[in-house]
Design an enzyme around this catalytic site. Structure first.
Site, PDB file in Angstrom:
ATOM      1  N   GLU A 195      39.231  30.227  37.365  1.00 30.05           N
ATOM      2  CA  GLU A 195      37.886  30.752  38.191  1.00 30.05           C
ATOM      3  C   GLU A 195      36.947  31.687  38.262  1.00 30.05           C
ATOM      4  OE1 GLU A 195      39.656  33.288  42.510  1.00 30.05           O
ATOM      5  OE2 GLU A 195      41.014  32.641  41.388  1.00 30.05           O
ATOM      6  N   GLU A 214      37.991  39.657  50.099  1.00 26.88           N
ATOM      7  CA  GLU A 214      39.532  40.321  50.378  1.00 26.88           C
ATOM      8  C   GLU A 214      39.730  41.368  50.233  1.00 26.88           C
ATOM      9  OE1 GLU A 214      40.245  37.155  46.610  1.00 26.88           O
ATOM     10  OE2 GLU A 214      39.547  38.460  46.361  1.00 26.88           O
TER      11      GLU A 214
END
Length: 259
Positions: A158, A241
């Site tokens: 990621e 986020e």
């Protein structure tokens, strides 16, 4: 895929290439206005399926609150304009969501096969509480298997490119050095989440007008961190986020392509 650190200030990222410079005026048409997404995994196709807007409240059970997202317009060059607004409390060390625009075309190429990943991500906070802890970031997912998604058993890496960190938010893992990408110094972090390795680039300033090629971020990891160039790009997202706090994040212009 994050923890805690502080940055503030503001900087404009340099524009890479004339194709990315000076986007045309935004088309704001009620016919282009999407649904208000409020459910945990509500999503909506944008620009004929080029993107999927995802509310993605994957971590909501770690606290309490709400979030909603909506596409509000489009622009030339496959641009989307959207926003997300939220209020989260409790579980201050846990990410509550990742409202994002998910690119659905151009996936399934290996790093070696990708020529460029041009993107524009212009954004601002319409409002933000003093206790806000959040990041604004890209999330690129690599896999050994094409045709899959990120955060699955086949995920290998990621790659996050942060544009903002507020209230002490920081990436998973620890700092491993500094990388110069596209003429900008970034702090590079490395960590592990479930079965994949996470690399995160964090800038020295908040970058509210970002217009760059993301391919060099991948190339750097191939050249210096042992990431194999035969890994497939299977998902490419951009969003925010939040951990705790109340905010409205306005994305004034967003585009991405994988060439």
């Amino acid at each position: 895929m994050v923890s805690f650190k502080s940055l503030s200030s503001f900087i404009l990222a340099s524009v890479i290439g004339t194709a990315l410079a000076n986007p045309a005026p935004v088309t704001r048409d009620l016919a282009k206005r999407g649904n208000v997404l409020q459910g945990q995994y509500d999503s909506e196709s944008e620009l004929g399926g080029r993107f999927i807007l995802e509310n993605n409240l994957w971590g909501q059970s770690s606290g309490s609150g709400w979030q909603k997202s909506q596409a509000t317009g489009t622009g030339t060059g496959n641009a989307v304009i959207w926003y997300t607004t939220y209020s989260w409390q409790g579980g201050q060390y846990n990410v509550k969501s990742y409202a994002n625009m998910d690119l659905k075309v151009g996936m399934g190429k290996t790093i070696a096969q990708i020529g460029s990943i041009p993107t524009i991500f212009n954004w601002h906070y319409g409002s933000a509480s003093g206790d806000l802890v959040a990041d604004v970031s890209y999330d690129l997912w690599l896999s050994r298997t094409p045709g899959t998604q990120g955060a699955t058993s086949s995920t290998t890496y990621e790659i996050m490119v942060w544009l903002s960190t507020r209230g002490g938010a920081q990436p998973a893992g620890s700092r491993i050095g500094t990388a110069n990408i596209n003429g900008q110094n970034w702090t590079l972090w490395k960590g592990t989440v479930q079965n994949w390795t996470v690399f995160s680039y964090v800038p020295p300033y908040e970058m509210v007008n970002f217009s760059q090629d993301l391919k060099p971020f991948l190339t750097y990891l191939v050249n210096t961190q042992g990431v194999p160039s035969n890994q497939y790009l299977v998902q490419a997202q951009a969003g925010t986020e939040p951990f705790v706090g109340t905010a409205t994040l306005n994305i004034d212009w967003y585009t991405m392509a994988v060439n």
